[in-house]
Structures are given as C-alpha cells and as structure tokens.
Motif scaffolding. Structure first.
Motif, mmCIF file in Angstrom:
data_model
loop_
_atom_site.group_PDB
_atom_site.id
_atom_site.type_symbol
_atom_site.label_atom_id
_atom_site.label_comp_id
_atom_site.label_asym_id
_atom_site.label_seq_id
_atom_site.Cartn_x
_atom_site.Cartn_y
_atom_site.Cartn_z
ATOM 1 N N GLU A 19 50.690 -21.583 31.052
ATOM 2 C CA GLU A 19 51.613 -21.440 29.611
ATOM 3 C C GLU A 19 50.935 -22.357 28.432
ATOM 4 O OE1 GLU A 19 54.335 -20.521 30.599
ATOM 5 O OE2 GLU A 19 54.027 -20.616 32.816
ATOM 6 N N GLY A 20 52.045 -22.132 28.007
ATOM 7 C CA GLY A 20 52.287 -21.874 26.284
ATOM 8 C C GLY A 20 51.518 -21.311 25.229
ATOM 9 N N MET A 21 51.198 -21.678 24.265
ATOM 10 C CA MET A 21 50.879 -20.666 22.597
ATOM 11 C C MET A 21 50.288 -19.393 23.355
ATOM 12 S SD MET A 21 49.501 -23.074 20.294
ATOM 13 C CE MET A 21 50.750 -24.543 20.064
ATOM 14 N N PHE A 22 48.794 -19.673 23.969
ATOM 15 C CA PHE A 22 47.880 -19.101 23.878
ATOM 16 C C PHE A 22 48.179 -17.822 24.568
ATOM 17 C CE2 PHE A 22 44.337 -21.849 22.619
ATOM 18 C CZ PHE A 22 43.753 -21.337 21.664
ATOM 19 N N TRP A 23 49.690 -17.817 26.452
ATOM 20 C CA TRP A 23 49.632 -16.994 26.666
ATOM 21 C C TRP A 23 50.880 -16.114 25.948
ATOM 22 C CZ3 TRP A 23 47.574 -15.970 31.327
ATOM 23 C CH2 TRP A 23 45.806 -16.945 31.487
ATOM 24 N N ARG A 24 51.219 -16.736 25.038
ATOM 25 C CA ARG A 24 52.723 -15.716 24.980
ATOM 26 C C ARG A 24 52.385 -14.211 24.032
ATOM 27 N NH1 ARG A 24 56.106 -18.695 20.075
ATOM 28 N NH2 ARG A 24 57.055 -17.051 19.833
ATOM 29 N N PRO A 25 51.185 -14.173 23.464
ATOM 30 C CA PRO A 25 50.959 -12.885 23.445
ATOM 31 C C PRO A 25 50.544 -12.254 24.295
ATOM 32 C CG PRO A 25 49.397 -14.496 22.358
ATOM 33 C CD PRO A 25 50.241 -14.973 22.847
ATOM 34 N N PHE A 79 40.157 -19.323 29.516
ATOM 35 C CA PHE A 79 41.056 -19.428 30.514
ATOM 36 C C PHE A 79 42.097 -20.507 29.708
ATOM 37 C CE2 PHE A 79 37.841 -18.329 34.320
ATOM 38 C CZ PHE A 79 37.830 -16.998 33.579
ATOM 39 N N PRO A 80 42.787 -19.967 28.574
ATOM 40 C CA PRO A 80 43.974 -20.970 28.506
ATOM 41 C C PRO A 80 44.605 -21.702 29.090
ATOM 42 C CG PRO A 80 44.129 -19.248 27.138
ATOM 43 C CD PRO A 80 43.301 -18.803 28.465
ATOM 44 N N ARG A 81 44.888 -23.441 29.235
ATOM 45 C CA ARG A 81 46.057 -23.316 30.260
ATOM 46 C C ARG A 81 46.824 -24.951 29.144
ATOM 47 N NH1 ARG A 81 43.973 -20.495 32.625
ATOM 48 N NH2 ARG A 81 42.950 -20.050 35.560
ATOM 49 N N MET A 82 47.478 -25.474 29.808
ATOM 50 C CA MET A 82 48.111 -26.457 29.178
ATOM 51 C C MET A 82 48.973 -27.905 30.076
ATOM 52 S SD MET A 82 52.247 -25.504 27.285
ATOM 53 C CE MET A 82 53.153 -26.743 29.029
ATOM 54 N N ALA A 83 48.232 -28.739 30.134
ATOM 55 C CA ALA A 83 49.058 -30.255 30.698
ATOM 56 C C ALA A 83 51.190 -30.058 31.162
ATOM 57 C CB ALA A 83 48.176 -30.918 30.216
ATOM 58 N N VAL A 84 50.905 -29.977 32.131
ATOM 59 C CA VAL A 84 52.444 -30.368 32.185
ATOM 60 C C VAL A 84 52.235 -31.244 32.397
ATOM 61 C CG1 VAL A 84 52.181 -27.579 32.681
ATOM 62 C CG2 VAL A 84 52.016 -29.713 34.541
ATOM 63 N N ARG A 85 52.195 -32.528 32.587
ATOM 64 C CA ARG A 85 52.203 -33.232 32.878
ATOM 65 C C ARG A 85 50.791 -34.363 32.523
ATOM 66 N NH1 ARG A 85 52.107 -31.375 38.178
ATOM 67 N NH2 ARG A 85 50.607 -32.428 38.455
ATOM 68 N N ASP A 86 51.031 -35.881 31.988
ATOM 69 C CA ASP A 86 49.894 -36.534 31.698
ATOM 70 C C ASP A 86 48.704 -36.627 32.514
ATOM 71 O OD1 ASP A 86 51.202 -37.389 29.326
ATOM 72 O OD2 ASP A 86 51.635 -39.230 29.713
ATOM 73 N N GLY A 87 47.770 -36.623 32.156
ATOM 74 C CA GLY A 87 46.603 -36.643 33.369
ATOM 75 C C GLY A 87 45.143 -37.318 32.980
ATOM 76 N N GLU A 88 44.037 -36.337 33.108
ATOM 77 C CA GLU A 88 43.004 -36.971 33.015
ATOM 78 C C GLU A 88 41.203 -36.448 33.317
ATOM 79 O OE1 GLU A 88 38.807 -38.960 34.074
ATOM 80 O OE2 GLU A 88 41.004 -39.106 35.585
ATOM 81 N N ILE A 89 41.232 -36.414 32.345
ATOM 82 C CA ILE A 89 39.192 -35.088 32.357
ATOM 83 C C ILE A 89 38.318 -36.093 31.964
ATOM 84 C CG2 ILE A 89 38.330 -32.511 32.275
ATOM 85 C CD1 ILE A 89 41.416 -31.989 31.547
ATOM 86 N N GLY A 90 36.989 -36.208 32.368
ATOM 87 C CA GLY A 90 36.399 -36.796 32.342
ATOM 88 C C GLY A 90 36.573 -37.917 31.480
ATOM 89 N N GLY A 91 37.443 -38.991 32.089
ATOM 90 C CA GLY A 91 37.608 -40.044 31.707
ATOM 91 C C GLY A 91 38.071 -40.274 30.083
ATOM 92 N N VAL A 92 39.152 -39.354 30.007
ATOM 93 C CA VAL A 92 39.408 -38.489 28.596
ATOM 94 C C VAL A 92 41.166 -37.958 29.154
ATOM 95 C CG1 VAL A 92 40.296 -37.279 26.279
ATOM 96 C CG2 VAL A 92 37.802 -37.710 27.163
ATOM 97 N N ARG A 93 42.105 -39.462 28.161
ATOM 98 C CA ARG A 93 43.597 -38.530 29.023
ATOM 99 C C ARG A 93 44.382 -37.611 28.398
ATOM 100 N NH1 ARG A 93 48.791 -42.854 27.344
ATOM 101 N NH2 ARG A 93 50.348 -41.708 28.654
ATOM 102 N N ILE A 94 44.732 -36.967 29.361
ATOM 103 C CA ILE A 94 45.201 -35.510 28.125
ATOM 104 C C ILE A 94 46.746 -35.671 28.372
ATOM 105 C CG2 ILE A 94 44.720 -32.869 28.654
ATOM 106 C CD1 ILE A 94 42.322 -34.402 28.277
ATOM 107 N N LYS A 95 47.373 -35.714 28.018
ATOM 108 C CA LYS A 95 48.616 -35.690 27.292
ATOM 109 C C LYS A 95 49.245 -34.645 27.805
ATOM 110 C CE LYS A 95 49.497 -39.266 24.076
ATOM 111 N NZ LYS A 95 49.706 -39.723 22.926
ATOM 112 N N ALA A 96 50.832 -34.325 28.358
ATOM 113 C CA ALA A 96 51.225 -33.480 28.632
ATOM 114 C C ALA A 96 51.641 -32.354 27.968
ATOM 115 C CB ALA A 96 52.596 -33.685 29.091
ATOM 116 N N GLN A 147 46.814 -28.187 24.346
ATOM 117 C CA GLN A 147 46.288 -27.478 25.301
ATOM 118 C C GLN A 147 44.697 -27.710 26.229
ATOM 119 O OE1 GLN A 147 47.765 -24.272 25.238
ATOM 120 N NE2 GLN A 147 49.193 -25.257 25.114
ATOM 121 N N VAL A 148 44.353 -26.776 26.445
ATOM 122 C CA VAL A 148 42.664 -26.727 27.013
ATOM 123 C C VAL A 148 42.222 -25.364 27.204
ATOM 124 C CG1 VAL A 148 41.280 -27.228 29.951
ATOM 125 C CG2 VAL A 148 43.676 -29.001 28.343
ATOM 126 N N LEU A 149 40.911 -25.117 27.023
ATOM 127 C CA LEU A 149 40.262 -23.381 26.708
ATOM 128 C C LEU A 149 39.488 -24.089 27.908
ATOM 129 C CD1 LEU A 149 40.515 -23.512 22.953
ATOM 130 C CD2 LEU A 149 41.633 -22.786 24.387
#
Length: 460
Positions: free
Chosen positions: A77-83, A331-348, A351-353
């Motif tokens: 989801e998110g802006m990368f997927w719109r087109p 492969f773009p992705r969007m975090a739909v909830r707060d999460g964590e990757i590699g010890g880094v907080r990823i807010k809802a 965008q993740v590439l």
C-alpha cells in the motif's frame, strides 16, 4: 507487531541526507539504492528525499522480516503503489480480499505440474517465431534485443493466457502497451508524493496504454464467458472459477488478474532475457558451455517440453541472470502499524523499500557479487547463505507465482534460439538500468544473428 518504545533494543536510524540521495536517485535509482546498501553493509537506513523519507531494507534478515515473518504489517500500500494500481487494479498484486481471492483462483494454474502441462504449447509457439529470426539472419539484419525478446515471449504467454481466443494482431498490441505503461510511470515512481491533479511527464502515454490493454482484454473475457467449451488457457479457468460473478466487478477482477499475470510472465521474462546477451558476449566461456549443452540436448530441434529438465546448465545461467538483473528490482511496502526492524522503530504509515538488486550485491553474502558466474548455482557447490540473500521472485505469502513459468519458458526460448543461431552484440556497453517499474536496460541492445554451422550446412 507492537513494540515498547522504551525497549533497550531500539536505536536511532542513520539518515542519508537529501544531497547524497536525490541526484543519484533521480538519475539512476536502481544503482543508487544498491550503492547505498553496499556502503552501509546492509544496515537499515532512512533516505531523505525531500518530503519523502522511506527506509531502505537490504539485509536478508530484515528482508525476511518484512516479506515473511511480519508480512501482515508491511503491506503493498501507499504512494509507491498508486501508479501501479492504475494499470494492475485490485488483483494478485493487491492486499486483503482482492489478493486472497485472486491467489485462490490463480494458484492451481501456476503449480509446477500445471505449467509443465503448458510447456509443449509454449515450445511450439516459440519455435514458430524462429523462422522470422532466420529471415534476419539470412539478410544479415541486426535486431533490437528488447523488441525480439518481447515479441517471442509475448506470443508464448498470450497463448497460455488466452489460447486460441486472441488474434496475433491483438496479442501484439498488448506487449508495447504494457511496456509503455511500465515505462511511463517513471516520474510517478520517483516522485510518488506528486498530486495526481498535476499532470507530469508520462501520464498521457500511460493512460493511452491502459486503454489499449482494456480494449484487448475485456472483449476476450466476454468471449470466454460466452464460450461453453473447455479450454486449457488461463482466461477460461478464471472465468470458470468466477462463474457466479459475471459482468461488471467480476469481469474487472478477471481483467486485473490477467494483466498482472501477463506482466509477471511476459514483461518480466522479456526484460530479464534482454540482459542476458551482453553478459554472454562478455563471458565467452559461459556462452560456449551454454551452447554445448543446448547443442547436445536440443540438437537440430525443434526444442521440446522434455528438453527443459535436461537443460541444467541453462537453468544455472538463468538463476545467475536473475540474481544480477531481477525484473522486480524494488518491492515497496507500507507499515500499517508501529513496528521494529533491526532495532529501529518503524512508525505506522512509513514507507519501506526492499531491493533484490541491492541485496544480491551485498559482499557479506555473495563472493564477487558483481561478477556473472553461473557456477554459483551448480548442484552441491552453493555455500550455506541466508535464504533471503537471494529472492528474485520475492518471498513470503506474496512470492511471485510466475517463477515456475519463467523456468520453463526461458529455457525453451534459449533452446530454440541457440540451437539454430549464434548471437553477437553490436551495441557498445556498459548497459545501465533505466528508471522504470521493471528492470530494463536504458540503452538499446542491438544483436547480430547468424545461423549456426549445423543449420548452415543443412541449408546447403
């Protein structure tokens, strides 16, 4: 995955400033992401692209978390997927119910067994195109690699998807239309925050291409629905599976599924094989070994479905090809909830590439990562490496179902071409990726085609 913001494992993420990212990203986004991933050794970093600040995920452990372990939190989801949604719709490349429905309908059609059952039809279609290449060889006329790969692959894929329901003229309208659609959304992909109320370069060509796709596909769906005969093509299977949802929304769902599968099976295979010719030209020992196997297995031809299992070195070549040049390079992705990757907080909402192109070039996981070496994939020769150090077809629940089709279709095509011809590259490299939805070369790759000695002697 919920997190405790005070947890000691959380750390500040490194941010690459805009002046170090944006110029390269606008000019060559594919290699810019790979260069950044290599410089930071797979560490999770954030890219400052003005108002847009995505995270770049390249380490296999982090890739596995996003694509598999915590995939429900990282959605397409998110802006990368719109087109992309504007051409692919709500389909197998979507999320939620549309994705579940489409995957349930398509999964039985892309098993190893089902694809193998279609191999003979693909072989016959590919072989039929070889006479056209022979005309070029006879005249000494060079050809554009991308155009020829697209034309041959398109014929085979169209036959699998639509059977005898589609004319060659309509089939040949699909390939350039999809190619245009995938290439004309470059500006939207690189600047996904631009409002759609503002026209940007490529918009007009994109919408015209989508209309052409619809003009071809929708009549075929209506034709398949009206035909009660049982056919082995994909469109018939989809119509049968969605028989209780005819018309309007049901037809649109079939259209979206067919276009998505067409792109994965045709555009992706054709663009990937386009990269092969300069690689073989630059690695004559690999080319010689490939020719030897095809001469031994296929002989004077024509290539047949049963040849695929015997073309073992050919498969190694293809595995290494998609390591270096995966068609789906991002492969773009969007975090739909707060999460964590590699010890880094990823807010809802973040965008993740993910870029297979970048991960496949990490020195920690690949020795001589930039070198083309099919022996990496020799049986028993592969070192133990992280499963997600190599994911040319994605991973997790969203892994591309078309990979089985690729490993049947591509060997058949190479077997058909190289059993009859010797290919040289006229264009001068280096060849670099174009900024587009699929990994295609920026420059034209022009090929010289000559009949093999065996074919020439037979002609005499």
């Amino acid at each position: 995955m919920s997190i405790d913001a005070s947890a000691p494992t959380l750390r500040r993420v490194r941010t690459i400033p805009v002046h170090r990212v944006l110029p390269g990203f606008a000019r060559d986004p594919v290699n810019t992401l790979a260069d950044i991933g290599g410089r930071v050794g797979g560490e999770l970093v954030r890219l400052s692209l003005g108002p847009f600040r995505p995270y770049l995920v390249t380490h296999p452990e982090h890739v596995q978390q996003v694509l598999k372990a915590d995939w429900t939190n990282y959605q397409r989801e998110g802006m990368f997927w719109r087109p992309l949604r504007r051409v692919l719709g709500a389909s197998i490349l979507g999320e939620g119910h549309p994705w579940e429905s489409s995957r349930k309908a398509l999964q039985p059609l892309f098993t190893t067994r089902y694809v193998a059952s279609m191999a003979e039809r693909m072989a016959e279609t590919i072989t039929a195109r070889m006479d056209e290449l022979d005309v070029y060889a006879g005249k000494g006329q060079p050809v554009n690699a991308a155009d020829e790969m697209a034309g041959i692959v398109n014929d085979a894929v169209v036959k699998v998807l639509f059977g005898d329901r589609i004319s060659r003229a309509d089939g040949e309208r699909l390939a350039p239309a999809y190619h245009t659609a995938a290439g004309s959304i470059t500006f939207r992909l690189l600047m996904p925050f631009m409002p759609y109320s503002i026209p940007v370069p490529g918009d007009r060509a994109f919408m015209k291409a989508v209309r052409t796709i619809d003009d071809v596909v929708f009549p075929l769906i209506r034709k398949a629905r009206a035909d009660s005969t049982v056919s082995p093509d994909v469109i018939s299977a989809l119509c049968a599976l969605r028989d209780d949802d005819a018309g309007g929304a049901g037809d649109r769902q079939i259209r979206d599924d067919l276009v998505s599968v067409y792109g994965a099976a045709s555009e992706s295979t054709a663009t990937t094989l386009t990269w092969l010719w300069p690689l073989l030209d630059a690695h004559p020992k690999v080319a010689a070994k490939l020719h030897e196997e095809i001469d031994r297995v296929v002989g004077a031809g024509p290539v047949a479905a049963e040849d695929v299992a015997e073309l073992r070195y050919t498969r190694m070549v293809l595995q290494e090809l998609v390591r270096l040049y995966p068609a789906g390079w991002i492969f773009p992705r969007m975090a739909v909830r707060d999460g964590e990757i590699g010890g880094v907080r990823i807010k809802a909402g973040s965008q993740v590439l993910i870029s297979p192109y970048a991960t496949h070039r990490l020195e920690e996981f690949w020795e001589r990562p930039l070198e083309f070496d099919p022996e990496r994939f020799a049986p028993g020769a592969q070192p133990r490496r992280h499963k997600y150090a190599y994911f040319p077809f994605g991973g997790g629940p969203h892994q591309c179902m078309g990979q089985h089709l690729f490993y049947v279709e591509a060997p058949l095509l190479l077997g058909a071409i190289l059993s009859r011809f010797r290919i040289g590259v006229r264009s001068e490299g280096p060849f670099t990726p174009a900024p587009a939805a699929s990994l295609r070369p920026r420059q034209d790759i022009v090929l010289d085609i000559a009949r093999s000695e065996r074919v020439s002697e037979g002609a005499r």
